[in-house]
Design a protein around this motif. Structure first.
Motif, short mmCIF file in Angstrom:
data_model
loop_
_atom_site.label_atom_id
_atom_site.label_comp_id
_atom_site.label_asym_id
_atom_site.label_seq_id
_atom_site.Cartn_x
_atom_site.Cartn_y
_atom_site.Cartn_z
N UNK A 584 0.07 -1.19 -2.35
CA UNK A 584 0.00 -1.27 -3.81
C UNK A 584 -0.72 -2.54 -4.26
N UNK A 585 -0.45 -3.65 -3.56
CA UNK A 585 -1.10 -4.91 -3.90
C UNK A 585 -2.61 -4.81 -3.72
N UNK A 586 -3.02 -4.10 -2.67
CA UNK A 586 -4.45 -3.92 -2.43
C UNK A 586 -5.09 -3.11 -3.57
N UNK A 587 -4.37 -2.11 -4.03
CA UNK A 587 -4.89 -1.32 -5.16
C UNK A 587 -4.98 -2.17 -6.42
N UNK A 588 -4.00 -3.06 -6.64
CA UNK A 588 -4.02 -3.94 -7.81
C UNK A 588 -5.20 -4.90 -7.74
N UNK A 589 -5.45 -5.46 -6.56
CA UNK A 589 -6.60 -6.36 -6.40
C UNK A 589 -7.91 -5.64 -6.70
#
Length: 659
Positions: A584-589
């Motif tokens: 999810x963090x990768x998608x946010x970045x």
């Protein structure tokens, strides 16, 4: 499931006349590990080592290319003819070195003389006349040119400082006789060295300066010619030098090893471990090499007394292709598996690739890793010892690209993969994009997306933990440790407790299952044998007394272990939530980079896209890799890596560049 390679202990009895050839063969094959650690005999004579040292010095002097360990496969130990040629070559190099040093020394002397003479070229009156002055005192001396400004500043109006040379290394200082003590003190602090000048000295005639300059130019030309001669020698003798660096490196290592072996006046004894698959071919080669003069005995591990008594561990070698083999260092950096146990490397390769792809889902960024791996494999890019990990980069690149295709991410841009997503989903029903929704902040049901991802990653964690438990059970059965196989936290009891609790919880949550007495009894019994398994392990293994430290100690230990079992399995499962969190963090970045590009001026969009993706690839790539390794070590390895073995490190020739 593949196990560690079968090993054999080999004993070789080699005649003195054959020992050099046998050691050379073993070193080049690289599949023979000496049974006992070979310690170098510091007091033994090693003539090849001395020659090698001189060759390395000659290589450094000629500034020729060096060799590396992989080059040694192309060379053989030196012959007597090689030794004669090498001594002649070293003599020529030493002669050139001597002539160069002599020319450099002569040039320095002439330069110093010319420099000094030039410094006093402007001194046209006799130095003795300075001393006849009643109100002035004069000093001529040497200083560090860097201190010139300091002297001028500190002496201030008390002295006049005159540079005698262009480089300010020699100065004349004039001061009143009253102030000379203060000036002398400042000069001393600045490193002033007084020069003795003849009283009748009136400077340096111009013809003397011209003669010294001519002599300096001649010396410089001589040094230059010698430098050209050195370059020519390096160019014409480079192959010769490389050949003998390799030959004498092998010869020095053979001699060093030979001096450390058990031997009589006629026979050497070598004992070491070798993979069973290589036994026949190596023994056949040694027999042909020595014309049948080598005596060979082969033992299975169970026939070796030190192995039976537990004083020696059989070395562990893993057999893999290039892809799986690239992941071996992850195993050995944690510890070597015990001999005869299941080889976990294929599972590590699969889990590492899968987990990295889930956490780093971007088709474009994954393509960067994939291309980097291809270029490393082709040796277009050379990054030290990292090239052997090229298959790892290719694997994580592929998994990241697949995950990126599912989530619709391509270098953090939106819509780049919509066409592919619509086509693929259209094959199985209604077309939509992306295939797998990760942008929960744009969804009408963000909680479903978040918990769906966390649930999937915990399911992956369940599979990984379960495989670790199965490996442990099979390893214990194979090694006949039946007590540890059936009881304890990582034994069958612990595994059944873990599996049943997971399926019980899922059935209650999703299938509306009502807990029964059987459920609680099964959970209680498996938990009891997992926590209080130590006495039962001793009973199964025939160890006495069963209660090693009494019933009280067993109860306290069991209660502590009860808490440990529950907390361990709970943490092992929840730990995999981080996989979903990083996804999810990768998608946010990616969303942040895309948003910045959308509000930035057109001229800055490309720059933001490049810099943003570069930061994500480097920094997040490293963080994700560390997290995947951590999950492997603490969640997977901890299930079965309760005993470490001894890594197989065969003898092979190495080239020490920093000699």
């Amino acid at each position: 499931m593949a196990k560690t390679a079968k090993m054999r202990l080999v004993e070789l009895m080699v005649l003195k006349e054959d020992i050099d050839g046998v050691i050379e063969c073993l070193g080049k094959k690289g599949n023979f590990q000496f049974q006992n650690q070979i310690e170098s005999n510091a007091g033994a004579v090693n003539e090849d080592e001395e020659v090698l040292s001189k060759l390395k010095s000659a290589r450094s002097f000629l500034n020729a290319r060096d060799i590396n360990t992989s080059d040694l496969q192309n060379f053989t130990r030196p012959t007597e003819y090689d030794r004669v040629l090498c001594q002649k070559f070293l003599s020529v190099v030493e002669n050139l070195r001597s002539r160069e040093m002599e020319a450099a020394s002569e040039l320095k002397k002439v330069e110093d003389a010319y420099k000094e003479a030039k410094s006093f070229a402007n001194l046209k009156i006799a130095y003795s006349q300075f001393e006849q002055m009643t109100f002035l005192t004069m000093k001529i001396g040497q200083i560090d040119p860097q201190n010139y400004d300091r002297i001028v500043e500190e002496t201030g109006g008390r002295a006049v400082v005159v540079p005698l040379g262009e480089d300010r290394s020699r100065i004349l200082v004039a001061t009143s006789k009253k102030g000379r003590f203060s000036v002398d003190s400042k000069l001393k602090e600045a490193g002033f060295v007084n020069m003795e000048i003849p009283h009748d000295f009136k400077g340096v005639p111009d013809d003397v300066l011209a003669g010294l300059e001519k002599q300096k130019n001649e010396c410089e030309k001589k040094v230059q010619l010698l430098e050209e001669e050195k370059k020519n020698m390096s160019k014409t003798h480079k192959d010769f030098l490389v050949k003998f660096l390799g030959a004498f490196s092998i010869g020095a290592q053979i001699c060093s090893l030979k001096n450390s072996l058990e031997s009589t006046d006629l026979v050497y004894r070598l004992t070491g471990w070798i993979p069973e698959a290589d036994c026949h071919s190596l023994m056949k080669e040694l027999d042909a090499l020595s014309q049948g003069r080598v005596a060979i005995r082969i033992f299975e591990p169970g026939e070796v007394n030190t192995v039976r008594t537990g004083n020696e561990k059989v070395p562990v070698k893993l057999h893999h292709g290039k892809f799986i083999g690239a992941f071996e260092r992850m195993i050995f950096s944690y510890g070597s598996p015990a001999y005869g146990t299941i080889d976990p490397t294929p599972f590590v390769a699969m889990f590492f690739t899968l987990l990295f792809g889930i956490m780093f889902g971007d088709a474009g960024q994954g393509l960067v890793f994939f291309l980097l791996g291809i270029l490393m494999a082709a040796k277009v890019i050379k990054i030290g010892n990292w090239n052997k990990f090229a298959p790892v980069f290719i694997a994580i690149g592929c998994s990241s690209m697949i995950m990126g295709l599912l989530t619709g991410e391509f270098f953090a841009t939106e819509g780049a993969l919509d066409g592919i997503s619509l086509f693929l989903t259209g094959l199985f029903g209604e077309s939509r994009t992306p295939i797998l929704e990760m942008k929960f902040w744009q969804s009408a049901n963000p909680i479903n997306i978040i918990f769906g991802i966390f649930g999937f990653t915990m399911a992956v964690g369940f599979v990984i933990n379960s495989i670790g438990l199965i490996i442990n059970f099979l390893n214990k059965i194979a090694s006949k440790e039946f007590g540890s196989a059936f009881f304890g936290k990582t034994g069958l009891a612990g595994a059944l407790f873990f599996w049943y609790v997971v399926f019980f919880a899922l059935s209650v949550a999703f299938l509306h299952h009502h807990p029964s007495k059987f459920d609680w009894c099964f959970i209680g019994i498996t938990l009891f044998f997992a926590a209080f398994g130590s006495p039962f392990e001793r009973l199964f293994n025939g160890e006495k007394p069963v209660l090693e430290n009494g019933i009280g100690s067993a109860l306290i230990g069991g209660i502590v272990e009860l808490i440990e079992v529950i907390s361990t399995y709970l943490s092992n499962s929840i730990s995999f939530v981080r996989v979903g969190a990083f996804a999810l963090a990768h998608a946010v970045l990616g969303f942040i980079i895309a948003k910045m590009c959308s509000i930035a001026p057109d001229a800055a969009k490309l720059l933001i896209l490049i810099v943003g993706n570069a930061i994500v690839i480097v920094l997040e790539g490293m963080i994700v890799a560390i997290q995947v390794i951590r999950l492997q070590y603490y969640e997977f390895f901890s299930k079965f890596f309760n005993e470490t073995g001894r890594e197989f490190k065969p003898f092979s020739f190495v080239y020490n560049e920093n000699h």
